[in-house]
Design a protein around this motif. Structure first.
Motif, PDB file in Angstrom:
ATOM      1  N   THR A   1       0.830  -1.199   0.000  1.00 29.98           N
ATOM      2  CA  THR A   1       0.000   0.000   0.000  1.00 29.98           C
ATOM      3  C   THR A   1       0.866   1.252   0.000  1.00 29.98           C
ATOM      4  O   THR A   1       2.042   1.219   0.371  1.00 29.98           O
ATOM      5  CB  THR A   1      -0.907   0.044   1.246  1.00 29.98           C
ATOM      6  N   GLY A   2       0.245   2.362  -0.365  1.00 24.28           N
ATOM      7  CA  GLY A   2       0.927   3.637  -0.292  1.00 24.28           C
ATOM      8  C   GLY A   2       1.289   4.014   1.129  1.00 24.28           C
ATOM      9  O   GLY A   2       2.336   4.645   1.365  1.00 24.28           O
ATOM     10  N   SER A   3       0.450   3.651   2.085  1.00 19.76           N
ATOM     11  CA  SER A   3       0.766   3.914   3.489  1.00 19.76           C
ATOM     12  C   SER A   3       2.070   3.232   3.876  1.00 19.76           C
ATOM     13  O   SER A   3       2.945   3.827   4.519  1.00 19.76           O
ATOM     14  CB  SER A   3      -0.365   3.409   4.392  1.00 19.76           C
ATOM     15  N   GLU A   4       2.217   1.967   3.491  1.00 19.62           N
ATOM     16  CA  GLU A   4       3.453   1.244   3.790  1.00 19.62           C
ATOM     17  C   GLU A   4       4.642   1.872   3.074  1.00 19.62           C
ATOM     18  O   GLU A   4       5.748   1.953   3.627  1.00 19.62           O
ATOM     19  CB  GLU A   4       3.321  -0.221   3.365  1.00 19.62           C
ATOM     20  N   ALA A   5       4.422   2.327   1.847  1.00 22.75           N
ATOM     21  CA  ALA A   5       5.511   2.943   1.095  1.00 22.75           C
ATOM     22  C   ALA A   5       5.993   4.214   1.785  1.00 22.75           C
ATOM     23  O   ALA A   5       7.202   4.455   1.904  1.00 22.75           O
ATOM     24  CB  ALA A   5       5.056   3.250  -0.331  1.00 22.75           C
ATOM     25  N   ASN A   6       5.062   5.046   2.249  1.00 26.57           N
ATOM     26  CA  ASN A   6       5.457   6.274   2.936  1.00 26.57           C
ATOM     27  C   ASN A   6       6.049   5.989   4.311  1.00 26.57           C
ATOM     28  O   ASN A   6       6.961   6.695   4.769  1.00 26.57           O
ATOM     29  CB  ASN A   6       4.261   7.222   3.036  1.00 26.57           C
ATOM     30  N   ASP A   7       5.549   4.962   4.979  1.00 31.19           N
ATOM     31  CA  ASP A   7       6.131   4.543   6.252  1.00 31.19           C
ATOM     32  C   ASP A   7       7.591   4.117   6.045  1.00 31.19           C
ATOM     33  O   ASP A   7       8.487   4.496   6.805  1.00 31.19           O
ATOM     34  CB  ASP A   7       5.300   3.396   6.823  1.00 31.19           C
ATOM     35  N   LEU A   8       7.824   3.338   4.993  1.00 30.35           N
ATOM     36  CA  LEU A   8       9.189   2.903   4.666  1.00 30.35           C
ATOM     37  C   LEU A   8      10.059   4.095   4.292  1.00 30.35           C
ATOM     38  O   LEU A   8      11.235   4.168   4.665  1.00 30.35           O
ATOM     39  CB  LEU A   8       9.135   1.882   3.528  1.00 30.35           C
ATOM     40  N   ALA A   9       9.487   5.046   3.559  1.00 33.14           N
ATOM     41  CA  ALA A   9      10.239   6.242   3.175  1.00 33.14           C
ATOM     42  C   ALA A   9      10.719   7.006   4.402  1.00 33.14           C
ATOM     43  O   ALA A   9      11.868   7.470   4.450  1.00 33.14           O
ATOM     44  CB  ALA A   9       9.376   7.142   2.294  1.00 33.14           C
ATOM     45  N   LEU A  10       9.855   7.133   5.400  1.00 32.78           N
ATOM     46  CA  LEU A  10      10.250   7.830   6.622  1.00 32.78           C
ATOM     47  C   LEU A  10      11.352   7.058   7.351  1.00 32.78           C
ATOM     48  O   LEU A  10      12.339   7.646   7.818  1.00 32.78           O
ATOM     49  CB  LEU A  10       9.041   8.012   7.536  1.00 32.78           C
ATOM     50  N   ARG A  11      11.190   5.748   7.420  1.00 29.17           N
ATOM     51  CA  ARG A  11      12.188   4.915   8.093  1.00 29.17           C
ATOM     52  C   ARG A  11      13.553   5.054   7.427  1.00 29.17           C
ATOM     53  O   ARG A  11      14.583   5.228   8.093  1.00 29.17           O
ATOM     54  CB  ARG A  11      11.713   3.459   8.063  1.00 29.17           C
TER      55      ARG A  11
ATOM     56  N   ILE B   1       0.762   4.260  12.066  1.00 29.40           N
ATOM     57  CA  ILE B   1       1.010   5.221  13.148  1.00 29.40           C
ATOM     58  C   ILE B   1       1.889   6.362  12.653  1.00 29.40           C
ATOM     59  O   ILE B   1       1.624   7.545  12.913  1.00 29.40           O
ATOM     60  CB  ILE B   1       1.648   4.519  14.358  1.00 29.40           C
ATOM     61  N   ALA B   2       2.955   6.029  11.934  1.00 25.39           N
ATOM     62  CA  ALA B   2       3.867   7.065  11.454  1.00 25.39           C
ATOM     63  C   ALA B   2       3.213   7.942  10.402  1.00 25.39           C
ATOM     64  O   ALA B   2       3.273   9.177  10.477  1.00 25.39           O
ATOM     65  CB  ALA B   2       5.137   6.429  10.896  1.00 25.39           C
ATOM     66  N   THR B   3       2.582   7.324   9.397  1.00 24.51           N
ATOM     67  CA  THR B   3       2.055   8.128   8.295  1.00 24.51           C
ATOM     68  C   THR B   3       0.775   8.866   8.670  1.00 24.51           C
ATOM     69  O   THR B   3       0.465   9.896   8.067  1.00 24.51           O
ATOM     70  CB  THR B   3       1.815   7.270   7.040  1.00 24.51           C
ATOM     71  N   ALA B   4       0.039   8.391   9.657  1.00 20.51           N
ATOM     72  CA  ALA B   4      -1.088   9.177  10.156  1.00 20.51           C
ATOM     73  C   ALA B   4      -0.594  10.502  10.714  1.00 20.51           C
ATOM     74  O   ALA B   4      -1.265  11.541  10.600  1.00 20.51           O
ATOM     75  CB  ALA B   4      -1.862   8.403  11.215  1.00 20.51           C
ATOM     76  N   ASN B   5       0.601  10.479  11.308  1.00 23.29           N
ATOM     77  CA  ASN B   5       1.184  11.723  11.800  1.00 23.29           C
ATOM     78  C   ASN B   5       1.690  12.615  10.671  1.00 23.29           C
ATOM     79  O   ASN B   5       1.982  13.790  10.897  1.00 23.29           O
ATOM     80  CB  ASN B   5       2.323  11.416  12.770  1.00 23.29           C
ATOM     81  N   LEU B   6       1.776  12.079   9.473  1.00 21.11           N
ATOM     82  CA  LEU B   6       2.088  12.876   8.288  1.00 21.11           C
ATOM     83  C   LEU B   6       0.827  13.286   7.551  1.00 21.11           C
ATOM     84  O   LEU B   6       0.894  13.795   6.431  1.00 21.11           O
ATOM     85  CB  LEU B   6       2.996  12.079   7.340  1.00 21.11           C
ATOM     86  N   SER B   7      -0.330  13.080   8.181  1.00 22.57           N
ATOM     87  CA  SER B   7      -1.620  13.264   7.520  1.00 22.57           C
ATOM     88  C   SER B   7      -2.559  14.141   8.343  1.00 22.57           C
ATOM     89  O   SER B   7      -3.505  13.645   8.963  1.00 22.57           O
ATOM     90  CB  SER B   7      -2.263  11.896   7.260  1.00 22.57           C
ATOM     91  N   PRO B   8      -2.333  15.454   8.358  1.00 26.08           N
ATOM     92  CA  PRO B   8      -3.235  16.327   9.109  1.00 26.08           C
ATOM     93  C   PRO B   8      -4.686  16.219   8.668  1.00 26.08           C
ATOM     94  O   PRO B   8      -5.595  16.430   9.477  1.00 26.08           O
ATOM     95  CB  PRO B   8      -2.676  17.726   8.822  1.00 26.08           C
ATOM     96  N   SER B   9      -4.934  15.886   7.403  1.00 22.51           N
ATOM     97  CA  SER B   9      -6.322  15.756   6.961  1.00 22.51           C
ATOM     98  C   SER B   9      -7.007  14.551   7.587  1.00 22.51           C
ATOM     99  O   SER B   9      -8.238  14.475   7.620  1.00 22.51           O
ATOM    100  CB  SER B   9      -6.399  15.643   5.437  1.00 22.51           C
TER     101      SER B   9
END
Length: 433
Positions: A127-137, A160-168
Motif C-alpha cells: 500500500t501507499g501507506s506502507e511505502a510512505n512509512d518505509l520512506a520515513l524509516r 502510526i507514522a504516516t497518520a502523523n504525516l496526515s493532518p487531513s
C-alpha cells in the motif's frame, strides 16, 4: 485532538437513514455492527456496486454510474488485460519475494526506467501507506535526523507514522512533536516556501533535524495544485538542511497528469525519493518506494526489509499489465486531451458558484464558492450529493471541504467529459431553485 471531524464531510451520517430502502438500511446496520464507526460511507444515499467496466460502475439495482473519482482502477474498472494477467498468474504461483522470480525483477527495472536516472532502486510494498512509512524509516536512517515536514491538510497514509504525516486524517493539532505542518501552495506558494524554511529552523532548534519533506505532487487533500515553480526552491532548502524530498505519487502518478508518468515531472524537479501506490496494480495490492542508490544501499547495509505480500507474482502481473495498458492505449495522451476538454468546459459554464479550477490531465479541483467568493462547504456537499443523484461520482476535498475532487480512471473519454459537465451544470442549476 480537534473537535471537528477531519476529512471530507461528504460522508453518510445516521440521520440520513430515514429515506433509504430497507435493504440499504440493513446493510448499513450490519456494517456498523461488524466493522465499527471508524469506517465511512460516501454520500447521503450510499451506493451498493456489484460490477464495473471502464469508467462505469453498476449498482445492485442495475443503474449505471460514471466514475469521476476513483483512481484505484487507474486503467479502468475490470480492464480485460489486467484481469487476464491476474488470473493467469494466480493459476501458476503466488508467493513472497524471498524466492527468485524474474517477473518482480523485470517490473522493478521497467518501473525505474520511467524515473530520472538518479532514482536507481525500488522496494515494493502493498500500500501507499506502507511505502510512505518505509520512506520515513529510510530517510531517518540516511540522514540521522527524525523530523518531517508536511503541508497543512496533507494525507500520506494510515499507519502510526504516516497518520502523523496526515493532518487531513487526524487534525493538524494532533500530529506528534517530530512533525512540522506548513501552509500548502494551493493558496499561496510563497507562504509554502517560507513555511518550509521556518519548519527546518524549528526542527533544528528542537534538536530533531530534518529527515524528509513529504509532498503529494498534486496536493490533493490540500485542494489540488498541479503546477508551479515552488518545489524547486523548497528542494534546495531541504537538501541544504540534509533532508530528503519525498514525492508522494500515490495520487498523481502513473500518467494521471497527462505530462509524463509522474507528477513531480510537471513541477520540473527530481526528488530524492518517490512513493507510489493505488494505481500501480489497478486495485491489486502493490505499491513501493524508490530512491537514489546511496539512500537505499546505506539502509540495506545494516537493516533488513521484507514484506510478505509486497511484490507477489500475482500483484506484479497486474502491475505489468497496467504499464502495458498505459503505453498501448495511449492513456497519458488521453489524460492530457480529455482533461483539457473537461477543464475548458467547466470553466466555460455560466455558474457563479464555480471559483478557481485547478489541475491538469485527469485531476482537477473545482472550488465551490458563495456570493462573496468565499468557500461554501454546504453547497459543495450539495453538489457532490446532487451529482451522485445524477449518477456521476465525485467527492470533496481541501481544508474547507469546498473543493470538488475530480480524478476519473484514465480511459475517461470525450463522451464521459460531456456527461460530467452536463451533470454539473444541471446540479448547480438545481441548487439555485
Amino acid at each position: 485532538m480537534t473537535d471537528r471531524p477531519v476529512g471530507p464531510s461528504t460522508y453518510f451520517r445516521p440521520e440520513h437513514s430515514a429515506g433509504l430502502d430497507a435493504r440499504t438500511r440493513e446493510l448499513i446496520a450490519r456494517r456498523d455492527h461488524a466493522m465499527g464507526g471508524a469506517y465511512r460511507l460516501f454520500y447521503r444515499q450510499p451506493v451498493e456496486f456489484v460490477r464495473g467496466a471502464g469508467t462505469k460502475l453498476y449498482s445492485a439495482d442495475g443503474e449505471e454510474f460514471l466514475d469521476a473519482y476513483n483512481n484505484v482502477p487507474s486503467v479502468g474498472h475490470a480492464h480485460p488485460r489486467v484481469v487476464a494477467a491476474i488470473a493467469a498468474q494466480a493459476a501458476l504461483l503466488n508467493t513472497h519475494t524471498r524466492y527468485l522470480h524474474p517477473a518482480v525483477i523485470e517490473y522493478s527495472e521497467r518501473l525505474l526506467a520511467t524515473m530520472p536516472a538518479g532514482i536507481g532502486h525500488v522496494m515494493l510494498t502493498c500500500t501507499g501507506s506502507e511505502a510512505n512509512d518505509l520512506a520515513l524509516r529510510i530517510a531517518r536512517d540516511a540522514t540521522g535526523s527524525t523530523g518531517a515536514i508536511v503541508t497543512s491538510y496533507a494525507y500520506h497514509g494510515v499507519t502510526i507514522a504516516t497518520a502523523n504525516l496526515s493532518p487531513s486524517l487526524i487534525g493538524a493539532d494532533a500530529v506528534e512533536p517530530w512533525v512540522r505542518v506548513v501552509p500548502s501552495p494551493v493558496v499561496d506558494p510563497a507562504a509554502f516556501v517560507d513555511g518550509v524554511r521556518a519548519a527546518i529552523a524549528s526542527l533544528d532548534a528542537a534538536g530533531l533535524g530534518l529527515a524528509a519533506l513529504f509532498v503529494d505532487t498534486v496536493f490533493s487533500s490540500d485542494g489540488v495544485q498541479a503546477s508551479g515553480t515552488f518545489l524547486g526552491p523548497v528542494a534546495e532548502l531541504v537538501r541544504a538542511a540534509g533532508g530528503l524530498l519525498v514525492a508522494d505519487e500515490v495520487q498523481a502518478g502513473f500518467g494521471r497528469m497527462g505530462h509524463g508518468m509522474w507528477g513531480f515531472e510537471r513541477h520540473g524537479i527530481v526528488p530524492d525519493a518517490v512513493t507510489f501506490g493505488k494505481p500501480a496494480g489497478n486495485g491489486m495490492p502493490i505499491a513501493g518506494f524508490a530512491a537514489r542508490d546511496a539512500v537505499i544501499d546505506g539502509f540495506g547495509a545494516h537493516q533488513r526489509y521484507f514484506n510478505t505480500f509486497g511484490g507477489t507474482p500475482v500483484s506484479v502481473a497486474a502491475a505489468q499489465a497496467v504499464l502495458d495498458v498505459i503505453e498501448g492505449e495511449g492513456l497519458i495522451a488521453n489524460a492530457a486531451a480529455v482533461g483539457d476538454r473537461l477543464s475548458a468546459a467547466v470553466r466555460g459554464l455560466d455558474a457563479p458558484e464555480i471559483g478557481d479550477v485547478r489541475g491538469v490531465g485527469l485531476y482537477y479541483g473545482i472550488d465551490i464558492v458563495d456570493s462573496s467568493g468565499g468557500p461554501d462547504e454546504p453547497l459543495a456537499l450539495a453538489v457532490v450529493n446532487g451529482m451522485r443523484d445524477r449518477r456521476v461520482l465525485i467527492a470533496a476535498s481541501g481544508p474547507h471541504n469546498h473543493t470538488l475532487k475530480v480524478r476519473p480512471p484514465l480511459p475517461f473519454d470525450d463522451a464521459d467529459a460531456d456527461r460530467f459537465v452536463a451533470a454539473l451544470a444541471d446540479t448547480l442549476e438545481a441548487t439555485r431553485n
